[in-house]
Design a protein around this motif. Structure first.
Motif, PDB file in Angstrom:
ATOM      1  N   THR A   9      33.875  41.969  47.209  1.00  0.00           N
ATOM      2  CA  THR A   9      33.617  42.550  45.890  1.00  0.00           C
ATOM      3  C   THR A   9      34.919  42.943  45.194  1.00  0.00           C
ATOM      4  O   THR A   9      34.910  43.776  44.292  1.00  0.00           O
ATOM      5  CB  THR A   9      32.695  43.777  46.016  1.00  0.00           C
ATOM      6  OG1 THR A   9      33.327  44.751  46.865  1.00  0.00           O
ATOM      7  CG2 THR A   9      31.348  43.383  46.593  1.00  0.00           C
ATOM      8  N   GLN A  10      36.022  42.348  45.620  1.00  0.00           N
ATOM      9  CA  GLN A  10      37.314  42.573  44.974  1.00  0.00           C
ATOM     10  C   GLN A  10      37.692  41.346  44.150  1.00  0.00           C
ATOM     11  O   GLN A  10      37.457  40.217  44.578  1.00  0.00           O
ATOM     12  CB  GLN A  10      38.410  42.825  46.005  1.00  0.00           C
ATOM     13  CG  GLN A  10      38.375  44.187  46.622  1.00  0.00           C
ATOM     14  CD  GLN A  10      39.604  44.449  47.477  1.00  0.00           C
ATOM     15  OE1 GLN A  10      40.241  43.535  47.972  1.00  0.00           O
ATOM     16  NE2 GLN A  10      39.933  45.712  47.647  1.00  0.00           N
ATOM     17  N   THR A  15      40.698  38.829  36.089  1.00  0.00           N
ATOM     18  CA  THR A  15      39.376  38.211  36.212  1.00  0.00           C
ATOM     19  C   THR A  15      38.327  39.034  35.477  1.00  0.00           C
ATOM     20  O   THR A  15      38.352  40.257  35.519  1.00  0.00           O
ATOM     21  CB  THR A  15      38.982  38.111  37.710  1.00  0.00           C
ATOM     22  OG1 THR A  15      39.944  37.329  38.381  1.00  0.00           O
ATOM     23  CG2 THR A  15      37.610  37.521  37.891  1.00  0.00           C
ATOM     24  N   SER A  16      37.387  38.360  34.833  1.00  0.00           N
ATOM     25  CA  SER A  16      36.233  39.041  34.247  1.00  0.00           C
ATOM     26  C   SER A  16      35.185  39.209  35.342  1.00  0.00           C
ATOM     27  O   SER A  16      34.495  38.248  35.710  1.00  0.00           O
ATOM     28  CB  SER A  16      35.668  38.215  33.091  1.00  0.00           C
ATOM     29  OG  SER A  16      34.449  38.787  32.668  1.00  0.00           O
ATOM     30  N   VAL A  17      35.093  40.400  35.885  1.00  0.00           N
ATOM     31  CA  VAL A  17      34.192  40.651  37.014  1.00  0.00           C
ATOM     32  C   VAL A  17      32.748  40.321  36.641  1.00  0.00           C
ATOM     33  O   VAL A  17      32.010  39.726  37.433  1.00  0.00           O
ATOM     34  CB  VAL A  17      34.321  42.103  37.512  1.00  0.00           C
ATOM     35  CG1 VAL A  17      33.311  42.395  38.603  1.00  0.00           C
ATOM     36  CG2 VAL A  17      35.738  42.355  38.033  1.00  0.00           C
ATOM     37  N   LEU A  46      40.538  53.265  44.096  1.00  0.00           N
ATOM     38  CA  LEU A  46      41.908  53.163  43.586  1.00  0.00           C
ATOM     39  C   LEU A  46      42.604  51.896  44.066  1.00  0.00           C
ATOM     40  O   LEU A  46      43.698  51.938  44.634  1.00  0.00           O
ATOM     41  CB  LEU A  46      42.711  54.414  43.992  1.00  0.00           C
ATOM     42  CG  LEU A  46      42.059  55.749  43.608  1.00  0.00           C
ATOM     43  CD1 LEU A  46      42.795  56.905  44.227  1.00  0.00           C
ATOM     44  CD2 LEU A  46      41.954  55.887  42.102  1.00  0.00           C
ATOM     45  N   THR A  47      41.991  50.775  43.823  1.00  0.00           N
ATOM     46  CA  THR A  47      42.526  49.495  44.298  1.00  0.00           C
ATOM     47  C   THR A  47      43.360  48.758  43.256  1.00  0.00           C
ATOM     48  O   THR A  47      43.813  47.639  43.509  1.00  0.00           O
ATOM     49  CB  THR A  47      41.387  48.568  44.754  1.00  0.00           C
ATOM     50  OG1 THR A  47      40.526  48.327  43.644  1.00  0.00           O
ATOM     51  CG2 THR A  47      40.623  49.164  45.918  1.00  0.00           C
ATOM     52  N   MET A  52      37.451  46.320  41.856  1.00  0.00           N
ATOM     53  CA  MET A  52      36.500  46.363  42.964  1.00  0.00           C
ATOM     54  C   MET A  52      35.197  47.008  42.519  1.00  0.00           C
ATOM     55  O   MET A  52      35.190  48.116  41.981  1.00  0.00           O
ATOM     56  CB  MET A  52      37.084  47.144  44.139  1.00  0.00           C
ATOM     57  CG  MET A  52      36.226  47.116  45.365  1.00  0.00           C
ATOM     58  SD  MET A  52      37.149  47.766  46.777  1.00  0.00           S
ATOM     59  CE  MET A  52      36.050  47.266  48.087  1.00  0.00           C
ATOM     60  N   LEU A  53      34.101  46.303  42.745  1.00  0.00           N
ATOM     61  CA  LEU A  53      32.775  46.855  42.492  1.00  0.00           C
ATOM     62  C   LEU A  53      32.486  47.914  43.555  1.00  0.00           C
ATOM     63  O   LEU A  53      32.768  47.701  44.740  1.00  0.00           O
ATOM     64  CB  LEU A  53      31.726  45.750  42.560  1.00  0.00           C
ATOM     65  CG  LEU A  53      31.818  44.709  41.443  1.00  0.00           C
ATOM     66  CD1 LEU A  53      31.068  43.448  41.816  1.00  0.00           C
ATOM     67  CD2 LEU A  53      31.294  45.293  40.146  1.00  0.00           C
TER      68      LEU A  53
END
Length: 194
Positions: A9-10, A15-17, A46-47, A52-53
């Protein structure tokens, strides 16, 4: 042999998540139809610059597509979270998955996460052990009073009991010998990372 799928989920910063959500749904459907037994989700804060979702909404969102598969965190950084919140959320996820939820937990290791939550890395192991004890009590007892070193609860009960008797299994991650021993002592199963 039972196979599980780790769901990434990263995403890179550029990127458009949102555009990848249909791909995640299809990945879960494909894994389910191919006979995978479980889905596992990462947890961090805090990635940045990586996007990250977050774990709980992601698991709840994909649970409908999992249909009978076990789902769970790999791993939830338990010392950063209040055990009352974790007990309630895990019970909800257990109900949403039809009793196919596993609570995978670990200590965590990233200083920025602990610093931002105002929690000392030195306290993570005792916080972890106390949290698991309180979570299990909240799942199994109608009213709980707990006065611990880090957490307290006074004559309370959670809003929803898990479907699984005794609550979801608690799988504990461990890397070093002390963590593996702790996992064997307080977990229902353990994950050895290498």
């Amino acid at each position: 042999m039972k196979l599980g799928l780790f769901v990434n989920t990263q995403f890179p910063a550029d990127t458009s998540v949102g555009e990848h959500i249909p791909e995640l749904l299809q990945q879960v459907r494909t894994a389910r139809d191919a006979g995978f037994q479980s889905l596992w989700f990462p947890h961090h804060y805090l990635t940045a610059p990586m996007q990250m979702l977050q774990i709980a909404p992601m698991m709840a969102f994909l649970a409908a597509e999992a249909k009978g598969m076990t789902i769970g965190p790999n791993i939830l950084i338990l010392p950063l979270l209040n055990p009352v919140h974790v007990a309630e959320e895990a019970a909800t996820l257990d109900v949403l998955t039809g009793g196919n939820y596993v609570l995978g937990v670990g200590l965590g290791y990233r200083p920025p996460e602990f610093d931002s939550f105002g929690i000392s890395l030195k306290e993570r192991a005792p916080r972890f052990s106390e949290a698991i004890q309180l979570i299990r009590r909240l799942w199994t007892e109608d009213r709980v009073t707990h006065e611990g070193r880090f957490y307290s609860a006074k004559d309370v009960g959670i809003s929803l009991k898990p479907l699984q008797a005794g609550g979801p299994p608690v799988w504990v991650a461990g890397l070093v010998e002390a963590a593996v021993r702790r996992a064997a002592r307080i977990g229902d199963a353990w994950l050895i990372a290498n």
